[in-house]
Design an enzyme around this catalytic site. Structure first.
Site, short mmCIF file in Angstrom:
data_model
loop_
_atom_site.label_atom_id
_atom_site.label_comp_id
_atom_site.label_asym_id
_atom_site.label_seq_id
_atom_site.Cartn_x
_atom_site.Cartn_y
_atom_site.Cartn_z
N PHE A 172 0.84 -1.19 0.00
CA PHE A 172 0.00 0.00 0.00
C PHE A 172 0.88 1.25 0.00
O PHE A 172 1.93 1.31 0.66
CB PHE A 172 -0.89 0.05 1.26
CG PHE A 172 -1.86 -1.10 1.38
CD1 PHE A 172 -3.12 -1.05 0.81
CD2 PHE A 172 -1.51 -2.24 2.10
CE1 PHE A 172 -4.01 -2.09 0.95
CE2 PHE A 172 -2.40 -3.28 2.25
CZ PHE A 172 -3.66 -3.22 1.67
N ASP A 173 0.39 2.23 -0.73
CA ASP A 173 0.92 3.57 -0.55
C ASP A 173 0.24 4.19 0.66
O ASP A 173 -0.84 3.74 1.08
CB ASP A 173 0.67 4.40 -1.81
CG ASP A 173 1.25 5.81 -1.71
OD1 ASP A 173 2.20 6.00 -0.93
OD2 ASP A 173 0.73 6.70 -2.40
N GLY A 174 0.81 5.28 1.22
CA GLY A 174 0.27 5.88 2.43
C GLY A 174 -0.84 6.88 2.17
O GLY A 174 -2.04 6.59 2.34
N PHE A 222 -1.09 -0.88 -4.42
CA PHE A 222 -2.07 0.19 -4.53
C PHE A 222 -1.34 1.54 -4.39
O PHE A 222 -0.62 1.78 -3.40
CB PHE A 222 -3.13 0.08 -3.44
CG PHE A 222 -3.98 -1.17 -3.54
CD1 PHE A 222 -5.08 -1.22 -4.38
CD2 PHE A 222 -3.68 -2.29 -2.77
CE1 PHE A 222 -5.86 -2.35 -4.46
CE2 PHE A 222 -4.48 -3.43 -2.85
CZ PHE A 222 -5.56 -3.48 -3.70
N ASP A 226 -1.94 6.05 -5.53
CA ASP A 226 -2.87 7.03 -6.06
C ASP A 226 -2.29 7.85 -7.20
O ASP A 226 -3.02 8.60 -7.84
CB ASP A 226 -3.32 7.97 -4.95
CG ASP A 226 -2.19 8.81 -4.40
OD1 ASP A 226 -2.35 10.03 -4.24
OD2 ASP A 226 -1.13 8.22 -4.10
#
EC number: 3.1.3.5
Length: 579
Positions: free
Chosen positions: A433-435, A550, A552
């Site tokens: 995951f990205d933060g 993931f 954004d």
């Protein structure tokens, strides 16, 4: 014949007629006898004249002087030795009476036995009596051919017609007189009915077989009944044969299944307990060529192509390895918890038509994917069904549908395949995951884009103890952490089949503390946290080899794609407006 009888015959010739029986009786009578003494009830004797008003005379008695040893006839003085019935008719009566006596031959052959029965004189002045015959009436005397009948006694123009109508009653009277004469001659015996003994009684079934179904039944009816019985017997035989064939078939099938090794398909979990992952057909399988046909030639050609190639197996898509890893986690959970319901449930959700469903089913079964629920919307957007399926994560190859799902509050991402092949771990699900704008909100992204990195670092240091707001993928990380704790409870922390990664561009010294404290406040554990401080993520992801990453921002997605990482773009936050 005596002179008296001849004179009497001549005297009554115009108006009467002798019967044969009375003539025979006159021959045996004494010539000097001018009357007959009859016994009535008791001992009273009634003298009867030789003729009545119309000239009829009836004589039937034994002669006193003509007794002979051959005949053995009793005399008149002997009590009740002979029955004589005389019917006297009044002068004004218009009806005639006839009297019959027993045959002489009968008197000569058998003497009358004594009897205690006392017959009475029946005298009917106006009407003829309707006598009741004995239960065993004797046989009436035969008519001799020499007897001649004339029409004088009937007095009509058509004597034979009148005779035919009266003859039956005359015959009844003759039979009655004969029966009265022969009562003492024939001993009266009661009728005996043969009754079977109680041991001879048989059940109804045996008696029915003995006497048949019906005596008067028509032969055609019998033939129809026999045909029906034959048809019923044939149907029974056919049914028995079919049952035997079925039993033999299922016996062979059961033997075949016993030889096949067990391949029990696990039941899917209940939707209210499961973690539902909705995957589109283009994300699960590689359908790039199919998409080109749809865009260039239209829907009809696309449908025709799918029906023609429904037995052609589709190649794996970007979400294929991720789905396989989810199934491995389910298998491990079932080993530890056989009745576990908190499992991953995969739903194939696509806007394809139902005609394409056969090809999708064949492809799913070919790869052994445990996907039981399908949603084929036939060109309509499937976003409206996501909440109905209680979807926790939606993966699609269409970015517009993913944005619709994000607006509906459902965790969603657009899948992209890696530019080159890369080996993935089959025994452990790895999710990176990205933060910001993925697990957390885009609050810090707004400060960095609007005021620069210095203001961003100052803001994170100032609000270090304030947790960040949640992002779109925070709920999915919670689901993974809940399953991890099930393995930790079985002392499987090091062998847990789920591993999570935080790969962020933040700096650990300036802004990393707030991120870790936020996860701690949420009660979530992250297995690995990688702070890159703005460095490219592609080389790090190659080392991790996650099943899905993931992020954004598209430039991080494209960087990871070049190294072969399967990525999922989350269209959320301020970065989407700037791009």
């Amino acid at each position: 014949m005596s002179q008296t009888s001849l004179k009497q015959k001549k005297k009554n010739e115009p108006g009467m007629r002798y019967s044969k029986e009375s003539l025979d009786a006159e021959k045996r009578k004494d010539p000097d006898k001018n009357g007959a003494r009859l016994s009535t009830q008791g001992s009273q004797e009634l003298p009867v004249p030789n003729t009545d008003s119309r000239g009829y005379i009836v004589r039937n008695q034994w002669s006193r002087t003509s007794r002979s040893p051959s005949t053995g006839a009793p005399s008149v003085d002997e009590p009740r030795s002979r029955n004589t019935v005389v019917k006297v008719q009044a002068p004004n009566s218009s009806a005639t009476s006839r009297t019959s006596s027993a045959s002489p031959s009968h008197h000569e052959t058998s003497p009358p036995p004594p009897s205690s029965e006392k017959p009475s004189l029946q005298q009917t002045p106006q009407t003829r009596p309707n006598t009741q015959l004995d239960s065993q009436p004797p046989t009436p005397p035969e008519h001799e051919p020499s007897s001649k009948r004339t029409s004088k006694m009937y007095g009509g123009s058509e004597p034979w017609a009148l005779r035919d109508t009266r003859e039956p009653r005359d015959l009844q009277l003759r039979d009655y007189a004969h029966s009265c004469d022969s009562r003492e001659l024939i001993p009266k015996t009661p009728r005996e009915y043969t009754r079977p003994s109680p041991t001879e009684w048989k059940p109804y079934v045996q008696r029915r077989l003995q006497y048949g179904t019906s005596v008067d039944m028509d032969q055609e009816c019998l033939s129809e009944i026999q045909q029906q019985q034959q048809q019923q017997q044939q149907l029974r035989r056919q049914q028995i044969e079919e049952d035997e064939i079925d039993e033999a078939y299922w016996a062979s099938v059961s033997m075949l299944y016993e030889k096949i090794p067990s391949c029990a398909r696990p039941r899917p979990p209940k939707p209210k307990h499961a973690i539902t992952i909705a995957v589109s057909s283009r994300a699960l399988f590689n359908m790039v060529d199919d998409r080109k046909i749809y865009e260039e030639e239209g829907l009809e050609k696309y449908m025709e192509y799918q029906l023609t190639n429904e037995n052609v197996i589709l190649t794996p898509g970007p979400a294929f390895r991720f789905v396989k890893a989810l199934q491995h986690v389910n298998a491990r959970l079932r080993d530890l918890y056989p009745e576990e319901q908190d499992l991953f449930d995969i739903v194939l959700m696509t806007n394809n038509h139902a005609q394409v469903g056969v090809r999708l089913i064949n492809s799913v079964n070919h790869y052994g994917l445990l996907i039981d629920r399908f949603c084929l919307t036939g060109g309509k957007s499937p976003i409206g069904y996501l909440k109905a399926y209680l979807t926790n994560l939606y993966l699609s190859a269409d970015s517009e549908k993913v944005q619709e799902a994000i607006k509906e509050g459902i965790a969603s991402a657009t899948m992209f395949a890696g530019a080159k092949d890369m080996a993935y771990c089959d025994t452990q699900l790895r999710v990176a995951f990205d933060g910001d704008a993925v697990l957390f909100s885009d609050e810090s992204e707004h400060i960095a884009k609007d005021h620069g990195l210095d203001k961003f670092f100052q803001h994170e240091t100032l609000f270090e103890n304030k947790p960040l707001a949640q992002g779109p993928l925070k709920s999915f990380l919670e689901d993974l952490g809940k399953l991890q704790k099930k393995f930790y409870a079985k002392d499987e922390r090091l062998l847990c089949p789920i591993r999570t990664y935080l790969v962020t561009a933040r700096s650990a010294a300036s802004s990393g503390a707030r991120v870790l404290k936020t996860l701690r406040r949420w009660g979530l554990e992250i297995d690995e946290a990688l702070f890159l401080a703005g460095a490219p993520k592609g080389p790090i992801l190659v080392k991790i080899r996650p099943h899905i990453f993931f992020d954004d921002q598209m430039f991080h997605i494209e960087s990871a794609q070049k190294f072969g990482t399967i990525t999922a773009h989350v269209p959320y936050g301020i970065a989407q407006k700037r791009n």
